[in-house]
Enzyme design. Sequence first.
Site, PDB file in Angstrom:
ATOM      1  N   GLN A  54      -4.698  -1.607   9.584  1.00 17.56           N
ATOM      2  CA  GLN A  54      -4.604  -2.923   8.947  1.00 17.56           C
ATOM      3  C   GLN A  54      -5.229  -3.977   9.872  1.00 17.56           C
ATOM      4  O   GLN A  54      -4.905  -4.063  11.052  1.00 17.56           O
ATOM      5  CB  GLN A  54      -3.134  -3.251   8.642  1.00 17.56           C
ATOM      6  CG  GLN A  54      -2.925  -4.522   7.846  1.00 17.56           C
ATOM      7  CD  GLN A  54      -3.524  -4.473   6.443  1.00 17.56           C
ATOM      8  OE1 GLN A  54      -3.606  -3.421   5.814  1.00 17.56           O
ATOM      9  NE2 GLN A  54      -3.949  -5.604   5.943  1.00 17.56           N
TER      10      GLN A  54
ATOM     11  N   ASP B  83     -11.022   3.000   4.065  1.00 18.83           N
ATOM     12  CA  ASP B  83     -11.336   1.575   3.915  1.00 18.83           C
ATOM     13  C   ASP B  83     -12.843   1.353   3.764  1.00 18.83           C
ATOM     14  O   ASP B  83     -13.279   0.270   3.360  1.00 18.83           O
ATOM     15  CB  ASP B  83     -10.876   0.798   5.158  1.00 18.83           C
ATOM     16  CG  ASP B  83      -9.578   0.037   4.938  1.00 18.83           C
ATOM     17  OD1 ASP B  83      -9.330  -0.380   3.794  1.00 18.83           O
ATOM     18  OD2 ASP B  83      -8.836  -0.146   5.921  1.00 18.83           O
TER      19      ASP B  83
ATOM     20  N   LYS C 141       0.838  -1.202   0.000  1.00 22.67           N
ATOM     21  CA  LYS C 141       0.000   0.000   0.000  1.00 22.67           C
ATOM     22  C   LYS C 141       0.876   1.256   0.000  1.00 22.67           C
ATOM     23  O   LYS C 141       0.610   2.212  -0.725  1.00 22.67           O
ATOM     24  CB  LYS C 141      -0.931  -0.014   1.218  1.00 22.67           C
ATOM     25  CG  LYS C 141      -2.049  -1.055   1.091  1.00 22.67           C
ATOM     26  CD  LYS C 141      -2.827  -1.288   2.388  1.00 22.67           C
ATOM     27  CE  LYS C 141      -3.856  -2.407   2.197  1.00 22.67           C
ATOM     28  NZ  LYS C 141      -4.622  -2.737   3.417  1.00 22.67           N
TER      29      LYS C 141
HETATM   30  N1  GUN Z   1      -7.060  -6.819   6.020  1.00 19.96           N
HETATM   31  C1  GUN Z   1      -7.433  -7.546   4.958  1.00 19.96           C
HETATM   32  N2  GUN Z   1      -7.984  -6.750   4.019  1.00 19.96           N
HETATM   33  C2  GUN Z   1      -7.958  -5.501   4.507  1.00 19.96           C
HETATM   34  C3  GUN Z   1      -8.387  -4.246   3.989  1.00 19.96           C
HETATM   35  O1  GUN Z   1      -8.924  -4.100   2.900  1.00 19.96           O
HETATM   36  N3  GUN Z   1      -8.172  -3.177   4.807  1.00 19.96           N
HETATM   37  C4  GUN Z   1      -7.595  -3.304   6.022  1.00 19.96           C
HETATM   38  N4  GUN Z   1      -7.454  -2.206   6.748  1.00 19.96           N
HETATM   39  N5  GUN Z   1      -7.197  -4.447   6.528  1.00 19.96           N
HETATM   40  C5  GUN Z   1      -7.376  -5.545   5.763  1.00 19.96           C
END
Ligand code: GUN
Length: 284
Positions: A97, A120, A53
């Site tokens: 996350q 998100d 990311k």
């Molecule tokens: N863990 C797995 N997928 C995601 C996501 O799309 N966003 C976040 N913040 N954590 C995740």
Amino acid sequence: MTAQIISGTEMAKTIRAALAEEVAQLKAVGVEPGLAVVLVGDDPASHSYVKGKQKACAEVGIRSFLYSFPKTVDEETLLAQIRALNADSAVHGILVQLPLPEHIREWSVIETIAPEKDVDGFHPINVGKMMIGQRAFLPCTPHGVVAMVKSAGIDIVGKHVVVIGRSNIVGKPVGQLFLREHATVTYTHSKTNDLAAITRQADILIVAAGKARLIGPEHVKPGAVVIDVGVNRLENGKLCGDVDFEAVKEVAGYITPVPGGVGPMTITMLLHNTIEAARELAAK
Ligand code: GUN
């Protein structure tokens, strides 16, 4: 005939070039989009996702800030960090996350993120707005999945979309987004009886079960679109999806690979949301 492969990597490249332009335009008017990433613990998969990311942010010109905490961090410390980020004008998007360690209440963390910085799309305000069709940050993976199907030129209206998986991050919202696109949606999950009988009815099959190679050719109607959201690490260290790609590509009409399918599109949607957040916060 083998299936047409939908490359998330290629689509992401095209979209990211356009996003880099948007960032340049925002910077020209004094707005530098910024994303804060909060990472707890030492799960290798989470670390790898976060790295991906941050790299993608750098590619399009978004600033990223990483806040790492040990897995023993207490909830209040985490909430205090999020409140500080809510108040920080250099931060337009906040991403925590997941998953978090068990002693931390995930809902409490998500609800502390300011909805206007929730890139998100996990805050109940954004989930609710999405459900009723109001403007909201859409969750990145579901949004990426719908975008991939659309950019492959596949018509969604009236189609039967079968979703495997019912997580808050992927399964539930991806079904909602397809419903918004006028599909007929069926949800299935690990307790579903005779899964194959249902998945074989799908025109578009979205697989988000989290189980390596769960789906074989016996689950797929000839010519169907198969979108594999799974990311599983095999014993040999290789990544694989929830779909047996080699076997299913002989039956499906379209299929996404792992890696190089949904993953790059998920990150692209995060970039998109962060730019939107910056634009909207700057206009306030
Ligand atoms: N863990 C797995 N997928 C995601 C996501 O799309 N966003 C976040 N913040 N954590 C995740």
